[in-house]
Design a protein around this motif. Structure first.
Motif, PDB file in Angstrom:
ATOM      1  N   THR A 284      23.906 -50.531 -41.087  1.00 49.81           N
ATOM      2  CA  THR A 284      24.241 -50.905 -42.442  1.00 49.81           C
ATOM      3  C   THR A 284      23.388 -50.323 -43.297  1.00 49.81           C
ATOM      4  N   THR A 285      23.865 -49.649 -44.180  1.00 54.32           N
ATOM      5  CA  THR A 285      23.229 -48.922 -45.585  1.00 54.32           C
ATOM      6  C   THR A 285      22.844 -50.083 -46.507  1.00 54.32           C
ATOM      7  N   LEU A 286      21.938 -50.330 -47.129  1.00 54.85           N
ATOM      8  CA  LEU A 286      21.685 -51.302 -47.917  1.00 54.85           C
ATOM      9  C   LEU A 286      22.243 -51.065 -49.489  1.00 54.85           C
ATOM     10  N   HIS A 287      23.014 -51.666 -49.914  1.00 52.59           N
ATOM     11  CA  HIS A 287      23.730 -51.574 -51.338  1.00 52.59           C
ATOM     12  C   HIS A 287      23.480 -52.792 -52.067  1.00 52.59           C
ATOM     13  N   ASN A 288      23.857 -52.543 -53.221  1.00 56.02           N
ATOM     14  CA  ASN A 288      24.091 -53.869 -54.337  1.00 56.02           C
ATOM     15  C   ASN A 288      24.739 -53.452 -55.767  1.00 56.02           C
ATOM     16  N   ALA A 289      25.259 -54.332 -56.246  1.00 55.76           N
ATOM     17  CA  ALA A 289      26.149 -54.011 -57.344  1.00 55.76           C
ATOM     18  C   ALA A 289      25.252 -54.546 -58.625  1.00 55.76           C
ATOM     19  N   GLU A 290      25.890 -54.597 -59.754  1.00 54.51           N
ATOM     20  CA  GLU A 290      25.175 -55.120 -60.844  1.00 54.51           C
ATOM     21  C   GLU A 290      25.456 -56.740 -61.276  1.00 54.51           C
ATOM     22  N   MET A 291      26.771 -56.781 -61.673  1.00 52.38           N
ATOM     23  CA  MET A 291      27.435 -58.024 -62.165  1.00 52.38           C
ATOM     24  C   MET A 291      28.481 -58.646 -61.323  1.00 52.38           C
ATOM     25  N   GLY A 292      28.977 -59.536 -61.540  1.00 50.67           N
ATOM     26  CA  GLY A 292      30.136 -60.291 -60.667  1.00 50.67           C
ATOM     27  C   GLY A 292      29.728 -61.015 -59.852  1.00 50.67           C
ATOM     28  N   GLY A 293      30.442 -61.062 -58.568  1.00 51.20           N
ATOM     29  CA  GLY A 293      30.043 -61.818 -57.594  1.00 51.20           C
ATOM     30  C   GLY A 293      29.642 -60.869 -56.185  1.00 51.20           C
ATOM     31  N   ALA A 294      29.156 -61.648 -55.024  1.00 51.89           N
ATOM     32  CA  ALA A 294      28.892 -61.008 -53.856  1.00 51.89           C
ATOM     33  C   ALA A 294      30.065 -60.731 -53.120  1.00 51.89           C
ATOM     34  N   PHE A 295      29.985 -59.535 -52.550  1.00 55.83           N
ATOM     35  CA  PHE A 295      31.004 -59.252 -51.589  1.00 55.83           C
ATOM     36  C   PHE A 295      30.745 -58.192 -50.477  1.00 55.83           C
ATOM     37  N   PHE A 296      31.292 -57.976 -49.423  1.00 54.39           N
ATOM     38  CA  PHE A 296      31.039 -57.243 -48.134  1.00 54.39           C
ATOM     39  C   PHE A 296      31.981 -56.209 -47.870  1.00 54.39           C
ATOM     40  N   TYR A 297      31.561 -55.411 -47.220  1.00 54.19           N
ATOM     41  CA  TYR A 297      32.508 -54.418 -46.573  1.00 54.19           C
ATOM     42  C   TYR A 297      32.231 -54.370 -44.932  1.00 54.19           C
ATOM     43  N   LEU A 298      33.235 -54.402 -44.044  1.00 52.46           N
ATOM     44  CA  LEU A 298      32.993 -54.116 -42.624  1.00 52.46           C
ATOM     45  C   LEU A 298      34.037 -53.117 -42.400  1.00 52.46           C
ATOM     46  N   ASN A 299      33.604 -52.271 -41.551  1.00 51.78           N
ATOM     47  CA  ASN A 299      34.500 -50.987 -41.242  1.00 51.78           C
ATOM     48  C   ASN A 299      35.790 -51.358 -40.075  1.00 51.78           C
ATOM     49  N   ARG A 300      35.395 -52.931 -39.556  1.00 51.44           N
ATOM     50  CA  ARG A 300      36.611 -53.200 -38.857  1.00 51.44           C
ATOM     51  C   ARG A 300      36.516 -55.010 -38.777  1.00 51.44           C
ATOM     52  N   PRO A 301      37.561 -55.585 -38.640  1.00 55.45           N
ATOM     53  CA  PRO A 301      37.786 -56.929 -38.807  1.00 55.45           C
ATOM     54  C   PRO A 301      36.780 -57.592 -37.889  1.00 55.45           C
ATOM     55  N   VAL A 302      35.820 -58.670 -38.094  1.00 53.08           N
ATOM     56  CA  VAL A 302      35.116 -59.376 -37.117  1.00 53.08           C
ATOM     57  C   VAL A 302      35.116 -60.913 -37.770  1.00 53.08           C
ATOM     58  N   PRO A 303      36.316 -61.720 -37.444  1.00 57.12           N
ATOM     59  CA  PRO A 303      36.503 -62.997 -38.145  1.00 57.12           C
ATOM     60  C   PRO A 303      35.303 -63.970 -37.869  1.00 57.12           C
ATOM     61  N   ALA A 304      34.404 -63.862 -36.977  1.00 62.57           N
ATOM     62  CA  ALA A 304      33.425 -64.765 -36.930  1.00 62.57           C
ATOM     63  C   ALA A 304      32.421 -64.561 -37.630  1.00 62.57           C
ATOM     64  N   LEU A 305      31.870 -63.144 -37.876  1.00 65.50           N
ATOM     65  CA  LEU A 305      31.084 -62.349 -38.801  1.00 65.50           C
ATOM     66  C   LEU A 305      31.480 -62.685 -40.244  1.00 65.50           C
ATOM     67  N   GLN A 306      32.638 -62.390 -40.459  1.00 59.44           N
ATOM     68  CA  GLN A 306      33.091 -62.851 -41.783  1.00 59.44           C
ATOM     69  C   GLN A 306      32.926 -64.177 -42.401  1.00 59.44           C
ATOM     70  N   SER A 307      33.014 -65.093 -41.374  1.00 62.64           N
ATOM     71  CA  SER A 307      32.605 -66.588 -41.895  1.00 62.64           C
ATOM     72  C   SER A 307      31.233 -66.700 -42.464  1.00 62.64           C
ATOM     73  N   VAL A 308      30.400 -65.986 -41.622  1.00 63.65           N
ATOM     74  CA  VAL A 308      28.745 -66.040 -41.825  1.00 63.65           C
ATOM     75  C   VAL A 308      28.611 -65.286 -43.249  1.00 63.65           C
ATOM     76  N   LEU A 309      29.236 -64.310 -43.321  1.00 67.32           N
ATOM     77  CA  LEU A 309      29.064 -63.479 -44.722  1.00 67.32           C
ATOM     78  C   LEU A 309      29.283 -64.108 -45.815  1.00 67.32           C
ATOM     79  N   LYS A 310      30.766 -64.811 -45.769  1.00 70.51           N
ATOM     80  CA  LYS A 310      31.231 -65.492 -46.917  1.00 70.51           C
ATOM     81  C   LYS A 310      30.351 -66.926 -47.205  1.00 70.51           C
ATOM     82  N   ALA A 311      29.743 -67.420 -46.340  1.00 72.87           N
ATOM     83  CA  ALA A 311      28.652 -68.627 -46.492  1.00 72.87           C
ATOM     84  C   ALA A 311      27.426 -68.355 -46.899  1.00 72.87           C
ATOM     85  N   LEU A 312      26.921 -67.004 -46.787  1.00 72.65           N
ATOM     86  CA  LEU A 312      25.585 -66.831 -47.150  1.00 72.65           C
ATOM     87  C   LEU A 312      25.365 -66.695 -48.645  1.00 72.65           C
ATOM     88  N   PRO A 313      26.215 -66.283 -49.506  1.00 70.13           N
ATOM     89  CA  PRO A 313      25.978 -66.269 -51.155  1.00 70.13           C
ATOM     90  C   PRO A 313      25.951 -67.479 -51.495  1.00 70.13           C
TER      91      PRO A 313
END
Length: 449
Positions: free
Chosen positions: A180-209
């Protein structure tokens, strides 16, 4: 879902009242290596363009390798605190090291030269005006994440920066299972990029914010070519896809694309790559999918007009002083890249407004996202252009054109700042919450690699 063990780790993140500087990050990683011999070691993996050492702390001895790099974009400093906390926990907790099954390679700052040019806002006040006035982001062909080798159709890039070369060598050396290279935006909501689908990981990422009251991003994607995996989780954009999209609009992709990104380079090793994009300012409308009372086509048309107007101000200023400029400062190089970039953004929005699929109602989140993008463009690139002109004045190059344009742009910039700060509450998200979201994403990503 967030499991109890990860939840406990999130609770370990302390409160912060400011972001860490390059020297503070370096001192923290150096201290950890000295305090934990046999567990952690620090080595130089490269140099910045100005000769600053780029250091990597290696922690643990697990069979898989995980690579974490902070601040590939120097205006995105959440990652500096995140790597300090990650490295501290890994050094101090043998159980955590063992549970990850990884040898960790942690780069404290991938762009120290650029980060130093942002440090004027790291201690606050955390207003949009103060942020923009001390903002710096390198030209596209000087950014770590845009300068990996790239060849596609008419595009060819091999002017790899020294910082990118350091990251390339580290990827080749470690062949990471997770990066992971650590990025961040300025305004808006939180979102994530993955270079391939990982449904179990996606569920965790969506819950964190949500654990910290940060909305998930429901507005415009960073680029129209980006594909959605699910709400607020996107497939990492490929430069080839961006090229094809721009080309299909009848624009010149070569003018808008520099090199490739780290995830594309690491793909040869089957690496799972994650990027977490987090805002500084809380924006409740970022997740509002209700109708905005305007068509999407009309929203994009108005967005294009706002961007075009902003471009005209910046372009007129830069054109008026170009013949008088005495330096090639980072701010001038960045302005010469980003001012035309804004024109390309406006053209893309205009083309999208004319597309049949834009004949639908716009959402509140999409409207807010468009407004925030315009404010971001003005504060970022207007601020850098002002810093460029002030730099010329500071060395005594006060020609009539430079003096006049600096004064006029300063007045316009003040109005832009007032408009940006009046358009939405200036409620900053606690820095510790942002660090915790990144930290949780890193641990979850490594677990699912």
């Amino acid at each position: 879902m967030i499991d109890p063990a990860l939840s406990d780790e999130l609770d370990s993140v302390p409160h912060y009242d400011r972001f860490a500087t390059v020297d503070e990050i370096t001192a923290a990683l150096t201290r950890l290596a000295g305090d934990h011999p046999g567990v952690a070691s620090l080595r130089r993996v490269g140099s910045s363009a100005l000769g600053e050492p780029i250091l990597c702390l290696t922690v643990g001895d697990g069979p898989r390798h995980a690579l974490v790099g902070a601040m590939p974009h120097p205006n995105e400093p959440i990652g500096g605190l995140t790597v300090i906390h990650l490295a501290t926990r890994l050094c101090e907790d043998a159980g955590l090291r063992a549970s990850t099954g990884c040898t960790w390679h942690i780069v404290g700052c991938l762009d120290p030269d650029g980060t130093r040019l942002n440090e004027g806002w790291f201690a606050g006040p955390f207003t949009k005006a103060h942020y923009g006035r001390h903002f710096y982001r390198p030209a596209g062909d000087e950014q770590v994440e845009w300068t990996f080798p790239f060849a596609y159709k008419r595009a060819y890039f091999d002017r790899v920066t020294p910082e990118t070369l350091a990251l390339m060598r580290l990827i080749d050396d470690t062949r990471p299972a997770f990066m992971t290279t650590l990025h961040n935006a300025e305004m808006g909501g939180a979102f994530f990029y993955l270079n391939r689908p990982v449904p179990a990981l996606q569920s965790v990422l969506k819950a964190l914010p949500g654990r910290y009251g940060v909305p998930l991003h429901a507005g415009e994607p960073e680029h129209p070519s980006v594909r959605t995996l699910e709400e607020a989780v996107f497939l990492t954009p490929r430069m080839e896809d961006a090229y094809d999209y721009i080309e299909a609009l009848g624009e010149d992709p070569v003018a808008q694309i520099a090199g490739g990104a780290s995830d594309s380079y690491a793909a040869r090793y089957g690496t799972l790559c994650l990027a977490a994009e987090l805002p500084y300012w809380r924006e409740p409308a970022a997740g509002d999918r209700s109708p905005a009372g305007i068509s999407y086509a009309d929203l994009l048309g108005a967005h294009a007009a706002d961007l075009r107007e902003s471009f005209a101000v910046l372009d007129e200023t830069l054109s008026a002083v170009s013949a008088d400029l005495a330096t090639r400062s980072p701010f001038i190089r960045a302005s010469r890249f980003f001012v035309p970039f804004v024109e390309g953004m406006a053209a893309t929005a205009r083309h999208r407004a004319e597309a049949p699929e834009s004949d639908r109602p716009a959402t509140v989140a999409e409207r807010r996202s468009c407004h925030d993008t315009v404010h971001s463009v003005r504060l970022r690139f207007g601020g850098m252009l002002l810093r460029a002109l002030e730099g010329e004045l500071a060395i005594g190059n006060g020609t009539p054109a430079i003096r006049t344009r600096a004064r006029v742009l300063s007045e316009t910039y003040a109005a832009w700042c007032a408009e940006a700060e009046a358009g939405t509450p200036d409620e900053t998200i606690p820095i510790g919450h942002l660090v915790a979201i990144q930290y949780g994403g890193i641990l979850a990503g490594a677990a699912h690699a």
